[in-house]
Write a protein that holds these residues in place. Structure first.
Motif, PDB file in Angstrom:
ATOM      1  N   LEU A  83       0.829  -1.201   0.000  1.00 41.96           N
ATOM      2  CA  LEU A  83       0.000   0.000   0.000  1.00 41.96           C
ATOM      3  C   LEU A  83       0.868   1.257   0.000  1.00 41.96           C
ATOM      4  CD1 LEU A  83      -2.979   0.906   0.135  1.00 41.96           C
ATOM      5  CD2 LEU A  83      -2.761   0.940   2.621  1.00 41.96           C
ATOM      6  N   VAL A  84       1.912   1.273   0.813  1.00 39.22           N
ATOM      7  CA  VAL A  84       2.824   2.422   0.855  1.00 39.22           C
ATOM      8  C   VAL A  84       3.534   2.586  -0.486  1.00 39.22           C
ATOM      9  CG1 VAL A  84       4.886   3.355   1.962  1.00 39.22           C
ATOM     10  CG2 VAL A  84       3.116   2.266   3.350  1.00 39.22           C
ATOM     11  N   ARG A  85       3.948   1.483  -1.083  1.00 37.20           N
ATOM     12  CA  ARG A  85       4.629   1.555  -2.377  1.00 37.20           C
ATOM     13  C   ARG A  85       3.715   2.108  -3.463  1.00 37.20           C
ATOM     14  NH1 ARG A  85       6.079  -3.256  -2.562  1.00 37.20           N
ATOM     15  NH2 ARG A  85       4.559  -4.141  -4.004  1.00 37.20           N
ATOM     16  N   GLN A  86       2.465   1.650  -3.474  1.00 39.36           N
ATOM     17  CA  GLN A  86       1.527   2.159  -4.479  1.00 39.36           C
ATOM     18  C   GLN A  86       1.225   3.637  -4.257  1.00 39.36           C
ATOM     19  OE1 GLN A  86      -2.031  -0.085  -5.127  1.00 39.36           O
ATOM     20  NE2 GLN A  86      -0.950  -1.970  -5.695  1.00 39.36           N
ATOM     21  N   LEU A  87       1.166   4.064  -2.986  1.00 41.57           N
ATOM     22  CA  LEU A  87       0.939   5.480  -2.701  1.00 41.57           C
ATOM     23  C   LEU A  87       2.084   6.326  -3.249  1.00 41.57           C
ATOM     24  CD1 LEU A  87      -0.682   7.727  -1.334  1.00 41.57           C
ATOM     25  CD2 LEU A  87       0.529   7.206   0.797  1.00 41.57           C
ATOM     26  N   GLY A  88       3.324   5.878  -3.045  1.00 37.18           N
ATOM     27  CA  GLY A  88       4.470   6.602  -3.589  1.00 37.18           C
ATOM     28  C   GLY A  88       4.473   6.631  -5.106  1.00 37.18           C
ATOM     29  N   GLN A  89       4.145   5.511  -5.722  1.00 36.90           N
ATOM     30  CA  GLN A  89       4.096   5.458  -7.182  1.00 36.90           C
ATOM     31  C   GLN A  89       2.996   6.355  -7.734  1.00 36.90           C
ATOM     32  OE1 GLN A  89       3.585   1.269  -7.925  1.00 36.90           O
ATOM     33  NE2 GLN A  89       5.756   0.796  -7.655  1.00 36.90           N
ATOM     34  N   PHE A  90       1.874   6.396  -7.056  1.00 36.19           N
ATOM     35  CA  PHE A  90       0.776   7.242  -7.518  1.00 36.19           C
ATOM     36  C   PHE A  90       1.159   8.717  -7.449  1.00 36.19           C
ATOM     37  CE2 PHE A  90      -3.072   9.723  -6.580  1.00 36.19           C
ATOM     38  CZ  PHE A  90      -3.828   9.414  -7.703  1.00 36.19           C
ATOM     39  N   ILE A  91       1.841   9.111  -6.373  1.00 37.57           N
ATOM     40  CA  ILE A  91       2.279  10.504  -6.247  1.00 37.57           C
ATOM     41  C   ILE A  91       3.275  10.856  -7.342  1.00 37.57           C
ATOM     42  CG2 ILE A  91       3.572  12.091  -4.768  1.00 37.57           C
ATOM     43  CD1 ILE A  91       2.294  10.670  -2.377  1.00 37.57           C
ATOM     44  N   ALA A  92       4.199   9.938  -7.637  1.00 35.61           N
ATOM     45  CA  ALA A  92       5.188  10.194  -8.684  1.00 35.61           C
ATOM     46  C   ALA A  92       4.553  10.243 -10.075  1.00 35.61           C
ATOM     47  CB  ALA A  92       6.269   9.119  -8.646  1.00 35.61           C
ATOM     48  N   LEU A  93       3.455   9.504 -10.267  1.00 35.69           N
ATOM     49  CA  LEU A  93       2.801   9.441 -11.569  1.00 35.69           C
ATOM     50  C   LEU A  93       1.822  10.589 -11.788  1.00 35.69           C
ATOM     51  CD1 LEU A  93       2.603   7.572 -14.096  1.00 35.69           C
ATOM     52  CD2 LEU A  93       0.673   6.440 -12.963  1.00 35.69           C
ATOM     53  N   ALA A  94       1.537  11.358 -10.752  1.00 37.11           N
ATOM     54  CA  ALA A  94       0.530  12.414 -10.847  1.00 37.11           C
ATOM     55  C   ALA A  94       0.772  13.385 -12.005  1.00 37.11           C
ATOM     56  CB  ALA A  94       0.439  13.170  -9.517  1.00 37.11           C
ATOM     57  N   PRO A  95       2.021  13.882 -12.241  1.00 35.36           N
ATOM     58  CA  PRO A  95       2.222  14.796 -13.392  1.00 35.36           C
ATOM     59  C   PRO A  95       1.860  14.168 -14.731  1.00 35.36           C
ATOM     60  CG  PRO A  95       4.081  14.919 -11.879  1.00 35.36           C
ATOM     61  CD  PRO A  95       3.243  13.760 -11.431  1.00 35.36           C
ATOM     62  N   ASP A  96       2.173  12.869 -14.906  1.00 33.09           N
ATOM     63  CA  ASP A  96       1.829  12.199 -16.165  1.00 33.09           C
ATOM     64  C   ASP A  96       0.320  12.064 -16.317  1.00 33.09           C
ATOM     65  OD1 ASP A  96       4.513  11.926 -16.782  1.00 33.09           O
ATOM     66  OD2 ASP A  96       4.662   9.949 -15.835  1.00 33.09           O
ATOM     67  N   LEU A  97      -0.366  11.811 -15.207  1.00 32.99           N
ATOM     68  CA  LEU A  97      -1.825  11.712 -15.273  1.00 32.99           C
ATOM     69  C   LEU A  97      -2.442  13.045 -15.680  1.00 32.99           C
ATOM     70  CD1 LEU A  97      -2.547   9.634 -12.036  1.00 32.99           C
ATOM     71  CD2 LEU A  97      -2.717   8.835 -14.391  1.00 32.99           C
ATOM     72  N   VAL A  98      -1.918  14.131 -15.123  1.00 33.03           N
ATOM     73  CA  VAL A  98      -2.451  15.447 -15.463  1.00 33.03           C
ATOM     74  C   VAL A  98      -2.146  15.795 -16.911  1.00 33.03           C
ATOM     75  CG1 VAL A  98      -2.315  17.905 -14.931  1.00 33.03           C
ATOM     76  CG2 VAL A  98      -2.347  16.238 -13.076  1.00 33.03           C
ATOM     77  N   LYS A  99      -0.939  15.466 -17.377  1.00 37.56           N
ATOM     78  CA  LYS A  99      -0.596  15.725 -18.781  1.00 37.56           C
ATOM     79  C   LYS A  99      -1.481  14.912 -19.718  1.00 37.56           C
ATOM     80  CE  LYS A  99       4.255  16.990 -18.050  1.00 37.56           C
ATOM     81  NZ  LYS A  99       5.661  16.594 -18.270  1.00 37.56           N
ATOM     82  N   SER A 100      -1.783  13.678 -19.343  1.00 37.80           N
ATOM     83  CA  SER A 100      -2.675  12.861 -20.159  1.00 37.80           C
ATOM     84  C   SER A 100      -4.066  13.484 -20.208  1.00 37.80           C
ATOM     85  CB  SER A 100      -2.750  11.438 -19.583  1.00 37.80           C
ATOM     86  OG  SER A 100      -3.663  10.650 -20.302  1.00 37.80           O
TER      87      SER A 100
END
Length: 381
Positions: A83-100
């Motif tokens: 769960l902690v790992r997915q939370l970190g990955q989601f935070i790191a992926l946030a800029p790509d999600l917004v760009k998409s």
């Protein structure tokens, strides 16, 4: 001799002030004890059922503690790190999600992004989540406590819960022995109503959250969604607040599915179908079966209590918000019922009672029956 109403109101007002002061001044100190008491209250029916099967209270408590230790070890070794790992990955992926999202809006609605405010907001949103997300996650995980406090919290809560669960029936009997004799039957009746509300809501709603959270997490992970465990946990936890869990969890899951499976409409439909099926099961089977219709806590009253107590007393305030809301609701209904059957409401016209109303008179606190005024006069004569 019964105490005058004014003195009773004074004593109960002092007790309420002491309770509020304790929450404000000793919030962090009593937090482990509040948590331990909540866990013991939640598990007491399970201990009672084990006792009915022939186990002693000590053996029942030991069995529950063993199951809890096994569940804690599994969560600590398997679920929490993922769960902690997915939370970190989601935070790191946030800029790509917004760009998409920005690219999708540019392609489909080009006129919309001509507005510089919307464009600037989208450009800054992802970076803001990435910059502040790590700090927010760290704050949530640490709960603004030092490492020593965290360790003490983890150790003290299970110990408090174990001993309170072991002695729960004796504590209830002890408190019952302290009740004022003149009002003990009425207080017991109010306490039973409060327990009924808390049992229906707290135990039922926590069980609903666990069932739905587990279902969403497992189903979304089986469907191949990258952040299925995180989304399922969020949706399950927020199910405590009516409709919020389904809305936020559904938006997150479908949004991530659109980003991950764009063009594969079957896969996106599966993710959406998981939430639709979960909501169908919750509304028609899970919630009615676990909670019934005797909850007695309106969603708006619950949200207000959580917000007010959380703002005033922090996390410990949110823990006691639901029990306090239940107590206030039950006591308010009791006082309204007393008012509707009292002389202040009925006045002189109360002698001729409307159909369906109980006759005015005195409440026998031992039997719970109502003695009419005429019967009272005859008895006194």
């Amino acid at each position: 001799m019964a105490l005058p109403a004014r003195k009773q109101a004074t004593y109960w007002s002092i007790a309420a002030l002491v309770f509020v002061f304790a929450l404000w001044w000793l919030g962090n100190v009593i937090l482990p004890f509040v948590m331990g008491g909540a866990i013991a209250y939640f598990l007491d029916p399970l201990a009672d059922r084990l006792e009915k099967l022939g186990l002693s209270r000590t053996a029942s408590t030991a069995v529950i503690a063993l199951i809890a230790v096994v569940a804690f070890v599994v969560l600590s070794l398997a679920v929490v790190p993922m769960l902690v790992r997915q939370l970190g990955q989601f935070i790191a992926l946030a800029p790509d999600l917004v760009k998409s999202l920005q690219g999708f809006l540019t392609e489909r609605f080009p006129d919309l992004l001509q507005n510089s405010v919307i464009n600037d907001t989208l450009n800054s949103l992802g970076e803001a989540i990435k910059a502040r997300g790590g700090e927010l996650a760290s704050t949530l995980l640490s709960s603004a406590m030092t490492l020593v406090n965290v360790i003490v919290f983890i150790v003290v809560v299970p110990v408090v819960a174990f001993y309170m669960l072991l002695d729960w029936d004796r504590m209830v009997a002890k408190v019952d022995g302290w009740l004022p004799r003149d009002h003990a039957p009425t207080i017991r009746r109010i306490a039973r109503d409060i327990d009924k509300v808390l049992s229906g809501f707290v135990r039922g709603q926590v069980t609903v959250c666990l069932v739905l959270g587990t279902f969403y997490a497992v189903a979304l992970m089986a469907a191949g969604l990258d952040f299925g465990l995180l989304v399922g946990s969020i949706a399950g936890a927020l199910t405590f607040i009516p409709y919020i869990g389904a809305i936020i969890g559904g938006i997150l899951a479908i949004g991530l599915a659109l980003f991950q499976f764009w063009g594969d409409w079957l896969q996106i439909g599966i993710v959406a179908g998981i939430f639709a099926f979960g909501q169908f099961m919750e509304g028609n089977f899970i919630t009615p079966r676990l909670m019934g219709n005797s909850v007695g806590l309106h969603p708006l009253w619950l949200i207000f209590a959580l917000s007010a107590f959380g703002t005033l007393f922090g996390f410990v305030g949110m823990l006691v918000a639901v029990p306090v809301a239940a107590v206030i609701g039950v006591v308010a209904r009791f006082l309204i019922d007393q008012y509707l059957h009292g002389a202040l409401y009925r006045g002189q016209s109360g002698r001729s009672n409307p159909p369906g109303d109980a006759p005015p008179g005195l409440i026998n606190e031992t039997t719970g029956t109502v003695t009419s005024a005429a019967e009272t006069r005859d008895t006194e004569g």
